[in-house]
Design a protein around this motif. Structure first.
Motif, PDB file in Angstrom:
ATOM      1  N   GLY A 155       0.830  -1.214   0.000  1.00 25.50           N
ATOM      2  CA  GLY A 155       0.000   0.000   0.000  1.00 25.50           C
ATOM      3  C   GLY A 155       0.853   1.248   0.000  1.00 25.50           C
ATOM      4  O   GLY A 155       0.534   2.244  -0.662  1.00 25.50           O
ATOM      5  N   SER A 156       1.992   1.205   0.704  1.00 26.77           N
ATOM      6  CA  SER A 156       2.886   2.367   0.779  1.00 26.77           C
ATOM      7  C   SER A 156       3.510   2.686  -0.575  1.00 26.77           C
ATOM      8  O   SER A 156       3.937   3.807  -0.809  1.00 26.77           O
ATOM      9  CB  SER A 156       4.021   2.100   1.773  1.00 26.77           C
ATOM     10  N   ILE A 157       3.608   1.672  -1.433  1.00 30.14           N
ATOM     11  CA  ILE A 157       4.220   1.904  -2.758  1.00 30.14           C
ATOM     12  C   ILE A 157       3.156   2.191  -3.811  1.00 30.14           C
ATOM     13  O   ILE A 157       3.304   3.111  -4.621  1.00 30.14           O
ATOM     14  CB  ILE A 157       5.088   0.684  -3.165  1.00 30.14           C
ATOM     15  N   VAL A 158       2.073   1.420  -3.784  1.00 30.22           N
ATOM     16  CA  VAL A 158       1.051   1.575  -4.840  1.00 30.22           C
ATOM     17  C   VAL A 158       0.408   2.969  -4.795  1.00 30.22           C
ATOM     18  O   VAL A 158       0.272   3.622  -5.836  1.00 30.22           O
ATOM     19  CB  VAL A 158      -0.035   0.477  -4.717  1.00 30.22           C
ATOM     20  N   VAL A 159       0.052   3.428  -3.603  1.00 30.96           N
ATOM     21  CA  VAL A 159      -0.672   4.708  -3.524  1.00 30.96           C
ATOM     22  C   VAL A 159       0.189   5.884  -3.991  1.00 30.96           C
ATOM     23  O   VAL A 159      -0.234   6.641  -4.880  1.00 30.96           O
ATOM     24  CB  VAL A 159      -1.251   4.924  -2.100  1.00 30.96           C
ATOM     25  N   PRO A 160       1.407   6.074  -3.455  1.00 29.21           N
ATOM     26  CA  PRO A 160       2.211   7.181  -3.992  1.00 29.21           C
ATOM     27  C   PRO A 160       2.532   7.018  -5.477  1.00 29.21           C
ATOM     28  O   PRO A 160       2.618   8.010  -6.204  1.00 29.21           O
ATOM     29  CB  PRO A 160       3.497   7.130  -3.158  1.00 29.21           C
ATOM     30  N   SER A 161       2.707   5.760  -5.924  1.00 26.56           N
ATOM     31  CA  SER A 161       2.981   5.556  -7.361  1.00 26.56           C
ATOM     32  C   SER A 161       1.841   6.100  -8.200  1.00 26.56           C
ATOM     33  O   SER A 161       2.061   6.764  -9.225  1.00 26.56           O
ATOM     34  CB  SER A 161       3.155   4.071  -7.689  1.00 26.56           C
ATOM     35  N   MET A 162       0.615   5.799  -7.766  1.00 27.98           N
ATOM     36  CA  MET A 162      -0.549   6.290  -8.521  1.00 27.98           C
ATOM     37  C   MET A 162      -0.658   7.808  -8.425  1.00 27.98           C
ATOM     38  O   MET A 162      -0.852   8.503  -9.417  1.00 27.98           O
ATOM     39  CB  MET A 162      -1.852   5.668  -7.987  1.00 27.98           C
ATOM     40  N   VAL A 163      -0.527   8.327  -7.212  1.00 26.09           N
ATOM     41  CA  VAL A 163      -0.771   9.753  -6.985  1.00 26.09           C
ATOM     42  C   VAL A 163       0.334  10.616  -7.589  1.00 26.09           C
ATOM     43  O   VAL A 163       0.071  11.648  -8.207  1.00 26.09           O
ATOM     44  CB  VAL A 163      -0.913  10.029  -5.461  1.00 26.09           C
ATOM     45  N   LEU A 164       1.576  10.157  -7.418  1.00 21.15           N
ATOM     46  CA  LEU A 164       2.692  10.980  -7.899  1.00 21.15           C
ATOM     47  C   LEU A 164       2.961  10.804  -9.389  1.00 21.15           C
ATOM     48  O   LEU A 164       3.347  11.752 -10.066  1.00 21.15           O
ATOM     49  CB  LEU A 164       3.975  10.614  -7.142  1.00 21.15           C
ATOM     50  N   GLU A 165       2.801   9.594  -9.892  1.00 20.81           N
ATOM     51  CA  GLU A 165       3.263   9.341 -11.250  1.00 20.81           C
ATOM     52  C   GLU A 165       2.210   8.730 -12.176  1.00 20.81           C
ATOM     53  O   GLU A 165       1.809   9.343 -13.154  1.00 20.81           O
ATOM     54  CB  GLU A 165       4.508   8.428 -11.189  1.00 20.81           C
ATOM     55  N   LEU A 166       1.744   7.529 -11.821  1.00 18.07           N
ATOM     56  CA  LEU A 166       0.926   6.794 -12.794  1.00 18.07           C
ATOM     57  C   LEU A 166      -0.396   7.489 -13.122  1.00 18.07           C
ATOM     58  O   LEU A 166      -0.816   7.522 -14.277  1.00 18.07           O
ATOM     59  CB  LEU A 166       0.666   5.371 -12.291  1.00 18.07           C
TER      60      LEU A 166
END
Lengths: 254, 246
Positions: A85-96
């Protein structure tokens, strides 16, 4: 050979000059709201509402794949599962969320804008608008660029929700990470600036995709071949500029 | 009155207009004739300010259109109606909406009033029933007639026609010629017709000007055209007579 080298050097400079000129004229036409009022609403539907299903589909799969790949790479008894969860959420919000939406819009909206304006140019419809006494840039370009700037953040927010939701559901039902643990992980490393950064990126991406596509379409030359060339160039240039803008924003704002 | 003085224009080093001088008087119909690629359409686009000259001056009612602001140029353009070569109808709109477009954009007329004007214009071009049709559903001749209806919707003082009969069959060409003539008579507009169709010229024009090698090689009334023994003019007219089977 010399001519080729000369073109290689001067064509981009010339294009940049014309692009700047077009933007200058477009900014000048923004106050003429009555010229593009009706068109703005139509463009917001084309850019935003019509793109929503494909953006949501791509975002859901991006979130899901990120969850699966993160769990694959970080399977270890020493690493808590909440890290997913710590990786997926920032990945979506910041980049993907922004980049996936950006690429989809570059292909879908950018190509459409360039093809539309390019066809209008080669069939003298833009000349007809000007000949009537209408500001063609105000009528055609301003509403498209404004629609991009307004609707991109809307699509981004939807993409983030669906992407995170997709990742969470696949994590839970795929047996990678329980939903509660995923949410705990997401909360643990959440930075309030992350979604603000994502929204800033969206404004920039929305502007780049629509303005570059309008530029390519508005200055189309030749017949069907010219329209095809403008359409391809609009999609490619939007994607390339989007990557550069992504890096510059990340380097300066994060 | 429209006046063109010493107009020069080149594209990518290729000279197209080499010092055009021309005057179009109020209420007259002038045909600008010449071979394909002689610069007739380029000249027409200069008259309405769609192209900027390299040098020279174009005045409309005494105003130099290249020295006014863009806002003023747009106001001047509202006195013009233009029929483009391919019609240039907006393909995302129906025929009705195409004709209504300038009325909705530049007037404060109600929808009912706009409907009356649009139907009147479509009747005038003898296409009363095509309002709901999209441009793609119309033939080339019908598209030009709808475009003509759009060009006259705001009752312009000047109408520019770019090759109004090119690509049309002789019967449709005659219909377009009649429409141009009727408009000139009924609305007392000043018309500039860019064409290489001498049949049209003889039907509709008061005067003609031959563009050759980027200049006005010959200009005069239709009577003078019949009597002229200028070699280039005669050769152009003769080629057309051959084409129309005279």
């Amino acid at each position: 050979m010399l001519q080729y080298a000369k073109n290689l050097l001067f064509d981009p400079i010339q294009a940049l000059g014309r692009y700047s000129q077009l933007l200058f004229k477009a900014f000048g036409a923004v106050p003429e709201f009555n010229t593009y009022r009706k068109n703005l609403w139509e463009q917001m539907i084309h850019v935003g509402i019509d793109s929503m299903p494909i953006v949501m589909l791509a975002a859901a799969f991006s979130g899901a794949v990120t969850t699966v790949q993160t769990s694959y790479q970080l399977v270890s008894p020493l690493i808590p599962k909440s890290i997913i969860g710590s990786i997926v959420v920032p990945s979506m919000v910041l980049e993907l969320g922004a980049v996936v939406t950006g690429f989809i819009l570059a292909g879908r909206v950018g190509a459409r804008i360039a093809a539309e304006l390019g066809t209008m140019r080669v069939t003298e419809q833009i000349d007809a608008l000007e000949a009537m006494g209408l500001n063609s840039i105000g009528y055609l370009i301003v509403p498209r660029v404004l629609a991009g700037i307004v609707m991109f953040p809307v699509l981004y927010v939807a993409a983030c929700f669906v992407g995170i939701g997709g990742g969470m559901l696949v994590g839970h039902f795929g047996g990678f990470v329980p939903m509660g643990v995923f949410v705990d992980g997401a909360r643990e490393f959440f930075q309030p600036f992350d979604p603000i950064f994502g929204l800033i990126k969206c404004l920039v991406f929305g502007f780049i995709i629509t303005s570059v596509s309008c530029f390519k379409g508005y200055y189309t030359r030749g017949g069907a071949e010219g329209v095809g060339k403008a359409t391809t160039e609009a999609a490619v240039a939007s994607c390339v500029l989007l990557l550069f803008a992504d890096l510059i924003l990340a380097a300066t704002l994060l | 009155m429209i006046s063109v003085q010493n107009l020069y224009k080149s594209f990518g080093g290729k000279s197209v207009l080499n010092g055009i001088d021309l005057e179009i008087m109020e209420g007259e119909t002038l045909a600008i004739i010449g071979r394909s690629g002689s610069g007739k359409s380029v000249l027409m686009k200069h008259i309405i300010g769609l192209l900027q000259p390299d040098s020279g001056k174009i005045t409309v009612d005494g105003t130099d259109i290249n020295s006014v602001s863009y806002a003023d140029l747009r106001r001047i353009r509202q006195n013009f109606g233009v029929l483009f070569q391919g019609g240039a109808l907006f393909d995302s709109m129906s025929s009705f909406d195409n004709v209504a477009f300038p009325l909705r954009t530049f007037t404060t007329m109600s929808e009912k009033e706009i409907e009356n004007v649009v139907l009147g214009c479509l009747n005038m071009v003898e296409l009363p029933g095509v309002g709901t049709k999209m441009p793609a559903e119309l033939s080339g001749g019908m598209q030009k007639r709808v475009a003509l209806a759009r060009a006259v919707a705001l009752k312009p003082r000047y109408i520019l026609y770019d090759e109004p009969t090119s690509g049309l069959d002789p019967e449709t060409s005659n219909t377009i010629d009649e429409l141009i003539q009727n408009l000139a008579d009924q609305l007392n507009v000043t018309s500039i017709v860019v064409t290489h169709d001498m049949h049209s010229v003889l039907n509709i024009a008061d005067k003609a000007a031959l563009v050759h090698e980027g200049r006005i090689h010959w200009a005069g009334t239709i009577d003078e055209l019949h009597r002229s023994d200028d070699q280039i003019l005669r050769s152009f007219v003769k080629a057309n007579e051959y084409l129309i089977g005279k």
